[in-house]
Design a protein around this motif. Structure first.
Motif, PDB file in Angstrom:
ATOM      1  N   GLU A 184     -15.483  27.789  13.956  1.00 35.46           N
ATOM      2  CA  GLU A 184     -15.036  28.820  12.976  1.00 35.46           C
ATOM      3  C   GLU A 184     -16.169  29.739  12.454  1.00 35.46           C
ATOM      4  O   GLU A 184     -17.182  29.440  12.375  1.00 35.46           O
ATOM      5  N   ASP A 185     -15.763  31.078  12.313  1.00 38.57           N
ATOM      6  CA  ASP A 185     -16.696  32.010  11.793  1.00 38.57           C
ATOM      7  C   ASP A 185     -16.279  32.002  10.213  1.00 38.57           C
ATOM      8  O   ASP A 185     -15.507  32.063   9.511  1.00 38.57           O
ATOM      9  N   LEU A 186     -17.308  31.322   9.655  1.00 42.50           N
ATOM     10  CA  LEU A 186     -17.161  30.897   8.008  1.00 42.50           C
ATOM     11  C   LEU A 186     -16.863  32.336   7.193  1.00 42.50           C
ATOM     12  O   LEU A 186     -16.219  32.024   6.257  1.00 42.50           O
ATOM     13  N   ALA A 187     -17.252  33.535   7.739  1.00 39.54           N
ATOM     14  CA  ALA A 187     -16.870  34.595   6.738  1.00 39.54           C
ATOM     15  C   ALA A 187     -15.608  34.948   6.595  1.00 39.54           C
ATOM     16  O   ALA A 187     -15.021  35.586   5.860  1.00 39.54           O
ATOM     17  N   ALA A 188     -14.793  34.461   7.929  1.00 43.36           N
ATOM     18  CA  ALA A 188     -13.455  34.672   7.914  1.00 43.36           C
ATOM     19  C   ALA A 188     -12.475  33.443   7.055  1.00 43.36           C
ATOM     20  O   ALA A 188     -11.285  33.526   6.990  1.00 43.36           O
ATOM     21  N   LEU A 189     -13.160  32.420   6.585  1.00 45.44           N
ATOM     22  CA  LEU A 189     -12.555  31.296   5.871  1.00 45.44           C
ATOM     23  C   LEU A 189     -12.282  31.518   4.289  1.00 45.44           C
ATOM     24  O   LEU A 189     -13.284  32.485   3.751  1.00 45.44           O
ATOM     25  N   PRO A 190     -11.469  30.957   3.523  1.00 48.17           N
ATOM     26  CA  PRO A 190     -11.405  31.053   2.325  1.00 48.17           C
ATOM     27  C   PRO A 190     -12.561  30.329   1.634  1.00 48.17           C
ATOM     28  O   PRO A 190     -13.478  29.473   2.412  1.00 48.17           O
ATOM     29  N   GLU A 191     -12.850  30.342   0.403  1.00 52.47           N
ATOM     30  CA  GLU A 191     -14.169  29.731  -0.226  1.00 52.47           C
ATOM     31  C   GLU A 191     -14.230  28.246   0.192  1.00 52.47           C
ATOM     32  O   GLU A 191     -15.488  27.795   0.370  1.00 52.47           O
ATOM     33  N   THR A 192     -13.212  27.523  -0.035  1.00 47.91           N
ATOM     34  CA  THR A 192     -12.936  26.313   0.127  1.00 47.91           C
ATOM     35  C   THR A 192     -11.804  25.730   1.025  1.00 47.91           C
ATOM     36  O   THR A 192     -10.911  26.145   0.693  1.00 47.91           O
ATOM     37  N   THR A 193     -12.219  24.943   2.159  1.00 46.18           N
ATOM     38  CA  THR A 193     -10.982  24.563   2.997  1.00 46.18           C
ATOM     39  C   THR A 193     -11.340  22.855   3.239  1.00 46.18           C
ATOM     40  O   THR A 193     -12.323  22.537   3.061  1.00 46.18           O
ATOM     41  N   THR A 194     -10.253  22.384   3.715  1.00 47.55           N
ATOM     42  CA  THR A 194     -10.390  20.908   4.041  1.00 47.55           C
ATOM     43  C   THR A 194      -9.911  20.637   5.389  1.00 47.55           C
ATOM     44  O   THR A 194      -8.834  21.308   5.832  1.00 47.55           O
ATOM     45  N   TRP A 195     -10.464  19.804   6.193  1.00 47.70           N
ATOM     46  CA  TRP A 195     -10.035  19.602   7.437  1.00 47.70           C
ATOM     47  C   TRP A 195     -10.086  18.143   7.814  1.00 47.70           C
ATOM     48  O   TRP A 195     -10.911  17.438   7.325  1.00 47.70           O
ATOM     49  N   ASN A 196      -8.875  17.667   8.635  1.00 48.86           N
ATOM     50  CA  ASN A 196      -8.655  16.440   8.999  1.00 48.86           C
ATOM     51  C   ASN A 196      -9.251  15.909  10.468  1.00 48.86           C
ATOM     52  O   ASN A 196      -9.044  16.767  11.163  1.00 48.86           O
ATOM     53  N   LEU A 197     -10.233  15.047  10.263  1.00 44.69           N
ATOM     54  CA  LEU A 197     -10.680  14.676  11.701  1.00 44.69           C
ATOM     55  C   LEU A 197      -9.638  13.332  11.919  1.00 44.69           C
ATOM     56  O   LEU A 197      -9.556  12.448  11.348  1.00 44.69           O
ATOM     57  N   THR A 198      -9.003  13.396  13.305  1.00 41.83           N
ATOM     58  CA  THR A 198      -8.118  12.402  13.851  1.00 41.83           C
ATOM     59  C   THR A 198      -8.550  12.186  15.104  1.00 41.83           C
ATOM     60  O   THR A 198      -9.128  12.856  15.868  1.00 41.83           O
ATOM     61  N   ARG A 199      -8.150  10.787  15.661  1.00 40.32           N
ATOM     62  CA  ARG A 199      -8.337  10.377  16.948  1.00 40.32           C
ATOM     63  C   ARG A 199      -7.070  10.095  17.441  1.00 40.32           C
ATOM     64  O   ARG A 199      -6.202   9.151  16.817  1.00 40.32           O
ATOM     65  N   ASP A 200      -6.649  10.355  18.870  1.00 35.64           N
ATOM     66  CA  ASP A 200      -5.577  10.052  19.627  1.00 35.64           C
ATOM     67  C   ASP A 200      -5.666   8.724  20.006  1.00 35.64           C
ATOM     68  O   ASP A 200      -6.681   8.351  20.927  1.00 35.64           O
ATOM     69  N   ALA A 201      -4.924   7.692  19.695  1.00 37.65           N
ATOM     70  CA  ALA A 201      -5.408   6.070  20.178  1.00 37.65           C
ATOM     71  C   ALA A 201      -5.049   6.070  21.572  1.00 37.65           C
ATOM     72  O   ALA A 201      -5.813   5.364  22.381  1.00 37.65           O
ATOM     73  N   ALA A 202      -3.926   6.878  22.250  1.00 35.58           N
ATOM     74  CA  ALA A 202      -3.871   6.501  23.614  1.00 35.58           C
ATOM     75  C   ALA A 202      -4.872   7.237  24.306  1.00 35.58           C
ATOM     76  O   ALA A 202      -5.033   6.787  25.619  1.00 35.58           O
ATOM     77  N   SER A 203      -5.390   8.520  24.344  1.00 39.48           N
ATOM     78  CA  SER A 203      -6.149   9.138  24.918  1.00 39.48           C
ATOM     79  C   SER A 203      -7.667   9.116  24.462  1.00 39.48           C
ATOM     80  O   SER A 203      -8.499   9.286  25.195  1.00 39.48           O
ATOM     81  N   GLY A 204      -7.986   8.811  23.227  1.00 41.64           N
ATOM     82  CA  GLY A 204      -9.243   8.645  22.769  1.00 41.64           C
ATOM     83  C   GLY A 204      -9.846   9.761  22.395  1.00 41.64           C
ATOM     84  O   GLY A 204     -11.111   9.932  21.809  1.00 41.64           O
ATOM     85  N   ARG A 205      -9.170  10.878  22.220  1.00 40.26           N
ATOM     86  CA  ARG A 205      -9.555  12.418  21.986  1.00 40.26           C
ATOM     87  C   ARG A 205      -9.421  12.470  20.683  1.00 40.26           C
ATOM     88  O   ARG A 205      -8.712  12.318  19.834  1.00 40.26           O
ATOM     89  N   TYR A 206     -10.529  13.048  19.916  1.00 43.74           N
ATOM     90  CA  TYR A 206     -10.803  13.562  18.665  1.00 43.74           C
ATOM     91  C   TYR A 206     -10.101  15.053  18.500  1.00 43.74           C
ATOM     92  O   TYR A 206     -10.262  15.853  19.492  1.00 43.74           O
ATOM     93  N   SER A 207      -9.914  15.371  17.325  1.00 43.18           N
ATOM     94  CA  SER A 207      -9.479  16.920  16.950  1.00 43.18           C
ATOM     95  C   SER A 207      -9.662  16.853  15.644  1.00 43.18           C
ATOM     96  O   SER A 207      -9.558  16.022  14.551  1.00 43.18           O
ATOM     97  N   ILE A 208      -9.882  18.282  15.081  1.00 40.09           N
ATOM     98  CA  ILE A 208      -9.792  18.618  13.634  1.00 40.09           C
ATOM     99  C   ILE A 208      -8.994  19.825  13.360  1.00 40.09           C
ATOM    100  O   ILE A 208      -8.773  20.784  14.121  1.00 40.09           O
ATOM    101  N   THR A 209      -8.200  19.647  12.259  1.00 41.95           N
ATOM    102  CA  THR A 209      -7.350  20.433  11.999  1.00 41.95           C
ATOM    103  C   THR A 209      -7.097  20.778  10.482  1.00 41.95           C
ATOM    104  O   THR A 209      -7.527  19.863   9.835  1.00 41.95           O
ATOM    105  N   ARG A 210      -6.719  21.889  10.218  1.00 43.21           N
ATOM    106  CA  ARG A 210      -6.734  22.183   8.886  1.00 43.21           C
ATOM    107  C   ARG A 210      -5.813  21.166   7.927  1.00 43.21           C
ATOM    108  O   ARG A 210      -4.527  20.990   8.418  1.00 43.21           O
ATOM    109  N   ALA A 211      -6.115  20.776   7.026  1.00 40.95           N
ATOM    110  CA  ALA A 211      -5.463  19.889   6.004  1.00 40.95           C
ATOM    111  C   ALA A 211      -4.259  20.820   5.218  1.00 40.95           C
ATOM    112  O   ALA A 211      -4.449  21.833   5.011  1.00 40.95           O
TER     113      ALA A 211
END
Length: 211
Positions: A184-211
């Motif tokens: 992310e370009d931090l200049a384009a974000l709001p002052e405070t953001t929250t992001w969820n780190l999750t893992r797909d149990a079937a594939s083992g892949r991680y992802s980060i999505t906006r809360a």
């Protein structure tokens, strides 16, 4: 002079399913002159079960530093100077004391530091962390020759990876051998953001999505 901004990012997980270490670094392409390496900014381990959280705060006031490096890690700085985009400064040495000159107007859109200390020296770009006297390093230019300069167009694009191979302030001398999960370009974000780190149990892949 551009307006200084602050960005607060909260990364969180809940019942992730396995222990994972999240790494944040500014390791994207940098336009300019001089070979450079990014520096690891934040590292935090998220547990397998229950809630975990890491807060990272970035302030856009940039600075040049004369970094102190030990065993591939930036452990401090001999001196530093705050600098704005479009300004330049010069590093000198008087006896055993390093100093940067007061910034003056330079190339539009770029930061520049010239080494006039007499020998090859390391120079780093960082940002002023709230409550800290010296900057947090983001990029390091190693072995800058006397009467040579580093010129950079720094954009605060932050990237995240899951990897346990690195530690905070470590110099990244090659590619991170884990998939990039987020940038992310931090200049384009709001002052405070929250992001969820999750893992797909079937594939083992991680992802980060906006809360």
């Amino acid at each position: 002079m551009s307006t200084v901004f602050t960005r607060n990012m909260i990364f969180q997980s809940n019942n992730l399913g396995t222990e994972a270490t999240l790494l944040l670094t500014f390791n994207g392409p940098v336009a300019g002159v001089g070979d450079h390496s990014p520096v690891v900014w934040r590292v935090s381990t998220f547990g397998k079960s229950g809630p975990y959280q890491m807060r990272a705060t970035y302030k856009s006031q940039l600075a040049f530093t004369k970094p102190q490096v030990e065993n591939g890690n930036v452990v401090g700085a001999a001196t530093a100077v705050e600098i704005n985009v479009g300004q330049q400064t010069t590093l000198t040495k008087d006896g055993q004391v390093f100093s940067f000159s007061a910034p003056i107007a330079g190339s539009s859109g770029f930061l520049r530091a010239t080494n006039d200390a007499g020998l090859k020296e390391d120079i780093a770009i960082g940002f002023m962390s709230p409550g800290q006297l010296l900057p947090t390093p983001t990029l390091i230019f190693e072995g800058v020759g006397d009467d040579s300069n580093v010129t950079a167009q720094f954009t605060p694009i932050l990237r995240a990876y899951v990897t346990s191979d690195y530690q905070e302030t470590q110099i990244l001398r090659g590619e991170i051998h884990s998939p990039m999960l987020w940038d992310e370009d931090l200049a384009a974000l709001p002052e405070t953001t929250t992001w969820n780190l999750t893992r797909d149990a079937a594939s083992g892949r991680y992802s980060i999505t906006r809360a």
